[in-house]
Design an enzyme around this catalytic site. Structure first.
Site, PDB file in Angstrom:
ATOM      1  N   GLU A  15      15.885-125.021 -60.358  1.00  0.00           N
ATOM      2  CA  GLU A  15      16.333-123.643 -60.134  1.00  0.00           C
ATOM      3  C   GLU A  15      16.637-122.897 -61.431  1.00  0.00           C
ATOM      4  O   GLU A  15      16.432-121.693 -61.535  1.00  0.00           O
ATOM      5  CB  GLU A  15      17.574-123.620 -59.222  1.00  0.00           C
ATOM      6  CG  GLU A  15      17.287-124.002 -57.778  1.00  0.00           C
ATOM      7  CD  GLU A  15      17.111-125.498 -57.560  1.00  0.00           C
ATOM      8  OE1 GLU A  15      17.392-126.288 -58.503  1.00  0.00           O
ATOM      9  OE2 GLU A  15      16.693-125.897 -56.464  1.00  0.00           O
ATOM     10  N   ARG A  48      18.429-118.154 -42.017  1.00  0.00           N
ATOM     11  CA  ARG A  48      17.515-119.132 -41.403  1.00  0.00           C
ATOM     12  C   ARG A  48      17.131-118.737 -39.974  1.00  0.00           C
ATOM     13  O   ARG A  48      15.946-118.676 -39.660  1.00  0.00           O
ATOM     14  CB  ARG A  48      18.157-120.521 -41.444  1.00  0.00           C
ATOM     15  CG  ARG A  48      17.321-121.577 -40.751  1.00  0.00           C
ATOM     16  CD  ARG A  48      17.904-122.970 -40.981  1.00  0.00           C
ATOM     17  NE  ARG A  48      17.123-123.980 -40.272  1.00  0.00           N
ATOM     18  CZ  ARG A  48      17.551-124.614 -39.179  1.00  0.00           C
ATOM     19  NH1 ARG A  48      18.738-124.363 -38.673  1.00  0.00           N
ATOM     20  NH2 ARG A  48      16.787-125.502 -38.593  1.00  0.00           N
TER      21      ARG A  48
END
Lengths: 274, 311
Positions: free
Chosen positions: B55, B164
């Site tokens: 990341e 999500r």
């Protein structure tokens, strides 16, 4: 291609002037990082005065080669080189680290012409260089990206994330230098967290890795030629350097990592650099 | 009630933007099939960079692409993007004020079964505190498309939080997203509910419940958390005299805090902050977790009743 004797002489003289600039500006500021600036200055001088395609009158020229100082604390070296190359007046160096100066304590691209990105927090320059090198590949733009990493900085995990990215994308338009002066703030790197075997580490990450003397303009030049010849992978020049190089009482002294010389020390140092 | 996945809409919108502009590049960190950046990757493989499980490198590379004139959209799960690479976002994107678009999916606790490690109840706070950063959390799929299109035009670092699960659609197609401007979905005179993300829907339902009791609650969609719409907050205080905020985020540092910063200094009025208490998430089904963390409309209605007693 070799460096001509005239060019060699010019680089040596420019590096001498830049060393004096580094010491003067940090003493005037009363703080800063002279030790690591003196260890990487010969490489910066070679890049900006012999190798890179750039134009101080057009700092944002699209087809310029890019230099990223990942070890941002050595910005006195970068500021000296940029001012001597003509990006801003040499007098600005006297304002280093002062309020309203264009020369921040660590590089800030929004303040200083010629600074390609803001840095200071270690570990990030190689990823940024990768991004620029990737964009150049996407756009079929023929530019070179140079990165200056610190040796202590190579203890950051992000450097190795980035090293994998450069190899994965075969970024042969990118060349990194490690300023391997073997000292970090708290002492010898080998006593704190050794990087060795550093050349093998880079090679095993998919890089062409060569070891050079970071204070020999001929060897720096040979490293750059080697990087140009290397296709399909990035190149790193692990530069053996001396922290505080050029001033006898500063050499190999960790304490000059983040401490400016006193006015008395400065006059002694400047005598050695006449 | 129509349901739309904010991440599905994001993936499709990115493809459309990619067709409209050569300049857009997309980066992901080994979650492309979950963040839906894989739609873009399929159509534009040469403009998609999967950075692997890295990341920090993801953020640095995006900064470099932006420096070279590209418009990078960067995705991962919310806590990995905002959390794992926070300092890289600060140093290499916000300090140089680069035009990088961070679009995180899997925000909040509706991530569900994966549990505390994958929930994100801190990202608004982490992103909001950074100078130069814009922070947006769309209420539904309709708004998501408009937000993604708008931020592609806006200059500067931007963080967008998506989710999500699919969200109920609360906005119609005619809705126009304006960066930094809230949108009143329901008028009211007794209190104003200011919500973001999935909590806009929950507040609308709570307002219906309260209506049965004769309480008139306004509902405002505050999708831009930073810069916060201070004039709209002031006018809500003037019109209703009490403010309830609701977010799928910690009660510390998020929308509630942003609104309280305005209310306490510009237009003092009683407030109630609905959000996740100062606790980490637990595993469970998303709907059950919403109730477990007291984010569903009955808890919001109860919060409103308490608030009105202090008015």
């Amino acid at each position: 291609m070799k460096l001509s004797p005239e060019k060699l002489k010019e680089l040596k003289e420019t590096a001498r002037i830049c060393r004096r600039d580094i010491l003067r500006m940090t003493t005037l500021a009363g703080s800063g990082h002279p030790g690591g600036s003196l260890s990487c200055i010969d490489i910066l001088v070679t890049l900006f005065f012999a190798r890179m395609r750039h134009d101080p009158r057009q700092p944002k020229w699209e087809d310029r080669d890019r230099f990223f100082l990942s070890k941002g604390h050595s910005c006195p070296a970068l500021y000296a080189v940029l001012s001597r190359a003509g990006y801003f007046p040499v007098e600005e160096l006297d304002t280093l680290r002062k309020l309203n100066s264009i020369l921040q304590g660590h590089p800030d691209m929004l303040y200083t012409p010629g600074v390609e990105v803001s840095s200071g927090s270690l570990g990030q320059g190689l990823s940024i260089g990768n991004g620029v090198a990737l964009a150049a590949k996407v756009d079929h733009r023929n530019i070179k990206v140079y990165i200056m990493l610190g040796d202590g900085e190579c203890q950051e995990g992000m450097v190795w994330e980035a090293a994998m990215t450069s190899a994965q994308h075969k970024l042969d338009n990118l060349c990194a230098f490690v300023d391997y002066n073997r000292l970090q703030i708290d002492g010898w790197i080998d006593d704190i967290k050794s990087l060795e075997p550093l050349q093998l580490k880079w090679e095993s990450f998919g890089w062409k890795a060569i070891i050079i003397d970071g204070h020999s303009f001929e060897e720096i030049w040979q490293g750059l030629m080697e990087a140009d010849r290397t296709k399909g992978k990035p190149t790193v020049c692990i530069a053996r350097t001396v922290k505080g190089k050029g001033v006898s009482f500063m050499e190999n002294q960790a304490k000059y990592h983040g401490m400016a010389l006193t006015p008395e020390e400065l006059s002694r140092a400047l005598k050695e650099l006449e | 009630m129509d349901m739309l996945g904010t991440r599905d809409v994001y993936g499709k919108t990115l493809v459309e933007l990619g067709r409209e502009s050569e300049n857009i590049v997309v980066l992901d960190a080994d979650l492309a099939s979950s963040t839906r950046t894989n739609y873009f990757a399929r159509e534009f493989p040469h403009r998609f960079f999967n950075m692997g499980v890295s990341e920090q490198d993801l953020i640095g590379t995006a900064a470099g692409l932006a420096l070279a004139g590209k418009l990078p959209f960067v995705s991962s799960f919310a806590i990995f993007l905002a959390g794992k690479a926070w300092e890289q976002i600060r140093q290499s994107i916000c300090i140089p004020n680069l035009n990088v678009k961070l679009v995180a999916t899997h925000g909040g606790i509706t991530v569900g079964e994966d549990g505390a490690s994958h929930h994100s109840t801190e990202d608004f706070a982490l992103m909001r505190v950074l100078p130069n950063m814009t922070v947006i959390c769309p209420a539904d799929g309709v708004e998501t498309e408009k937000v993604i299109r708008e931020i592609a035009k806006h200059q500067g670092p931007t963080y967008v939080r998506l989710a999500r699960p699919k969200f109920p659609v609360v906005l119609d197609d005619a809705y126009q997203f304006q960066l930094g401007r809230s949108f009143t979905l329901r008028q009211g005179k007794d209190l104003t509910m200011i919500a973001t993300g999935i909590m806009v829907y929950q507040c609308l339902r709570a307002a219906e419940e309260l209506d049965k009791e004769g309480v008139s609650a306004a509902v405002v969609n505050m999708s831009t958390i930073k810069p916060i719409d201070a004039p709209a907050i002031a006018s809500a205080v003037r019109q209703t005299g009490a403010i309830l905020t609701a977010e799928e985020h910690s009660v510390i540092g998020g929308l509630g805090s942003a609104v309280a910063e305005v209310v306490s200094q510009n237009c003092p009025a009683p407030m109630k902050i609905i959000g996740v208490d100062d606790l980490f998430g637990v595993s469970g089904n998303a709907d059950k977790l919403m109730a477990h963390f007291r984010l569903t409309y009955p808890y919001i209605a109860e919060g409103a009743r308490q608030l009105l007693k202090r008015k």
